[in-house]
Design an enzyme around this catalytic site. Structure first.
Site, PDB file in Angstrom:
ATOM      1  N   ARG A  72      -1.670  -9.204  -9.140  1.00 21.77           N
ATOM      2  CA  ARG A  72      -1.681 -10.115  -8.284  1.00 21.77           C
ATOM      3  C   ARG A  72      -2.364 -11.398  -9.339  1.00 21.77           C
ATOM      4  NH1 ARG A  72      -1.068  -7.348  -3.795  1.00 21.77           N
ATOM      5  NH2 ARG A  72      -2.414  -5.469  -3.148  1.00 21.77           N
ATOM      6  N   ASP A 128       4.300  -0.781   2.456  1.00 18.37           N
ATOM      7  CA  ASP A 128       4.002  -1.516   3.901  1.00 18.37           C
ATOM      8  C   ASP A 128       4.976  -1.250   4.925  1.00 18.37           C
ATOM      9  OD1 ASP A 128       1.010  -1.212   2.392  1.00 18.37           O
ATOM     10  OD2 ASP A 128       0.704  -3.568   2.983  1.00 18.37           O
ATOM     11  N   MET A 170      -2.780   3.396   5.353  1.00 21.47           N
ATOM     12  CA  MET A 170      -2.811   1.699   4.583  1.00 21.47           C
ATOM     13  C   MET A 170      -2.383   1.283   5.109  1.00 21.47           C
ATOM     14  SD  MET A 170      -2.459   1.350   0.587  1.00 21.47           S
ATOM     15  CE  MET A 170      -4.531   1.643  -0.729  1.00 21.47           C
ATOM     16  N   ARG A 172      -2.675  -3.084   5.369  1.00 18.00           N
ATOM     17  CA  ARG A 172      -3.453  -4.313   5.675  1.00 18.00           C
ATOM     18  C   ARG A 172      -2.992  -5.145   7.368  1.00 18.00           C
ATOM     19  NH1 ARG A 172      -3.922  -7.049   0.275  1.00 18.00           N
ATOM     20  NH2 ARG A 172      -1.516  -7.018   0.504  1.00 18.00           N
ATOM     21  N   GLU A 188      -2.582  12.165  18.113  1.00 21.86           N
ATOM     22  CA  GLU A 188      -2.205  11.793  19.554  1.00 21.86           C
ATOM     23  C   GLU A 188      -3.306  10.213  19.868  1.00 21.86           C
ATOM     24  OE1 GLU A 188      -5.844  13.846  22.771  1.00 21.86           O
ATOM     25  OE2 GLU A 188      -4.794  15.787  20.666  1.00 21.86           O
TER      26      GLU A 188
HETATM   27  O1  F6P Z   1       0.045  -4.249   0.148  1.00 20.82           O
HETATM   28  C1  F6P Z   1       0.233  -2.446   0.164  1.00 20.82           C
HETATM   29  C2  F6P Z   1      -1.009  -2.803  -0.150  1.00 20.82           C
HETATM   30  O2  F6P Z   1      -1.219  -1.086  -0.723  1.00 20.82           O
HETATM   31  C3  F6P Z   1      -2.110  -2.788   1.536  1.00 20.82           C
HETATM   32  O3  F6P Z   1      -1.434  -1.180   1.684  1.00 20.82           O
HETATM   33  C4  F6P Z   1      -3.297  -2.772   0.864  1.00 20.82           C
HETATM   34  O4  F6P Z   1      -4.089  -3.163   1.904  1.00 20.82           O
HETATM   35  C5  F6P Z   1      -3.406  -3.117  -0.558  1.00 20.82           C
HETATM   36  O5  F6P Z   1      -2.066  -3.375  -1.144  1.00 20.82           O
HETATM   37  C6  F6P Z   1      -4.805  -2.666  -1.050  1.00 20.82           C
HETATM   38  O6  F6P Z   1      -4.665  -3.493  -2.102  1.00 20.82           O
HETATM   39  P1  F6P Z   1      -4.830  -2.641  -3.923  1.00 20.82           P
HETATM   40  O7  F6P Z   1      -4.683  -1.882  -4.493  1.00 20.82           O
HETATM   41  O8  F6P Z   1      -4.770  -4.655  -4.224  1.00 20.82           O
HETATM   42  O9  F6P Z   1      -6.572  -2.300  -3.331  1.00 20.82           O
END
Ligand code: F6P
Length: 323
Positions: A72, A128, A170, A172, A188
């Site tokens: 990133r 996601d 996961m 976000r 549940e």
């Molecule tokens: O966007 C994909 C994801 O796996 C999300 O579900 C999660 O919140 C995020 O990336 C985690 O990012 P990192 O690997 O940078 O901690």
């Protein structure tokens, strides 16, 4: 167009390698050259660009992660960084880009296209499944199956001890993984960011002992749920249901790795191949996706700004099956 660059960016997802392979093999089919940009936009800035032949992508379809690595990039948020990236692509003779990633990847690609005009086509890669313009994203199916496998295992110990387990998956900003793994895992309760009343539903369910036929419970919580993460939700739950023996399990990055499922390999292959054909046919500033089993093209702008809502029928099903 004779030379195409491919990169993976943002969080990795199982199937990215299958997508890279499809890009390279499809380009070769049309006698086009491919280079790989390592570490996404950061590698574009750092000139980390390598040739990618059909031989280079042999024997990778079965692996999770990405042979091109990913990142990133903060530098790509600056005009200076993007200018550097543009000069590097120009020197490498790159005439088109395939960008595999999520919303952040598409946003970067759109800005870059608007500034420098290098055509690019995106392919949706994220566990996601939160991208508009495709029913499923590359990696979602594998991640949902990984989460499901973990839920099945936790269910064994939850049953033995009569415990209430809050399992965090996961997601976000989205609850696709939670909803799919939750329904398939017989949860549940399922808590997702898209539904604001989900915790209240859970409360009512536990306050109605006649409806609860098991002595143990699995509650799946998306990490971005509005009530908080699994630990926060479990704490809130314990205040009201203090007799319950509660445990929390956060599945975390285990969901991001592993060998891609059949569905993900096929989806990745279709999308990688289509992305190349789109570029060769003059498509730019857009991404490919699969909707109702057809390949569709969506402008980046639309894919970035529209959100994919959770399937209301599936949500209703989850409520019926867990009540
Ligand atoms: O966007 C994909 C994801 O796996 C999300 O579900 C999660 O919140 C995020 O990336 C985690 O990012 P990192 O690997 O940078 O901690």
């Amino acid at each position: 167009m004779n030379k195409i660059a491919v990169m993976t960016s943002g969080g990795d997802s199982p199937g990215m390698n299958a997508c890279i392979r499809a890009v390279v093999r499809t380009a070769a089919f049309y006698n086009k050259e491919v280079v790989g940009i390592k570490r996404g936009y950061q590698g574009m800035i750092d000139n980390d660009i390598i040739p990618l032949s059909v031989k280079d992508v042999a024997n990778i379809i079965q692996y999770g992660g990405t042979i091109l690595k990913t990142a990133r990039s903060k530098d790509f948020h600056t005009k200076e960084g993007r200018l550097k990236a543009f000069h590097n692509l120009q020197s490498a003779g790159v005439e088109g880009l395939v960008c595999i990633g999520g919303n952040g990847t598409y946003t970067g690609a759109e800005i870059f296209y608007n500034e420098f005009g290098i055509p690019s086509v995106g392919a949706p890669g994220t566990i996601d499944n939160d991208l508009y313009g495709t029913d499923y994203t590359i990696g979602f199916d594998t991640a949902a199956n990984t989460a499901l496998d973990a839920i099945d295992r936790i269910r064994d110990t939850a049953d033995s001890h009569n415990r209430v387990f809050f399992i965090e998956v996961m997601g976000r900003d989205s609850g696709f993984l939670a909803l799919y793994a939750g329904i398939a895992g017989g949860a549940e309760g399922i808590l997702v960011p898209e539904i604001f009343t989900d915790y209240e539903g859970l409360r009512q369910h536990f306050n109605n002992p006649e409806r609860r036929i098991k002595d143990f419970s699995i509650i799946v919580v998306a990490e971005g749920d509005t009530e908080g993460n699994a630990f926060e939700v479990a704490d809130k739950f314990k205040l009201e249901f203090n007799q319950a023996d509660v445990r929390v399990s956060v599945l975390g990055h285990i969901q991001r790795g592993g060998k891609p499922s059949v569905n993900d390999r096929i989806l990745a292959s279709r999308l990688g191949s289509s992305a190349v054909e789109c570029l060769l046919n003059g498509v730019k500033n857009s991404c490919v996706g699969v909707v109702n089993n057809d390949i569709i093209i969506t402008p980046y702008n639309e894919a970035i700004n529209k959100s994919k809502s959770i399937d209301k029928n599936l949500w209703r099903l989850s409520q019926i099956l867990s009540s």
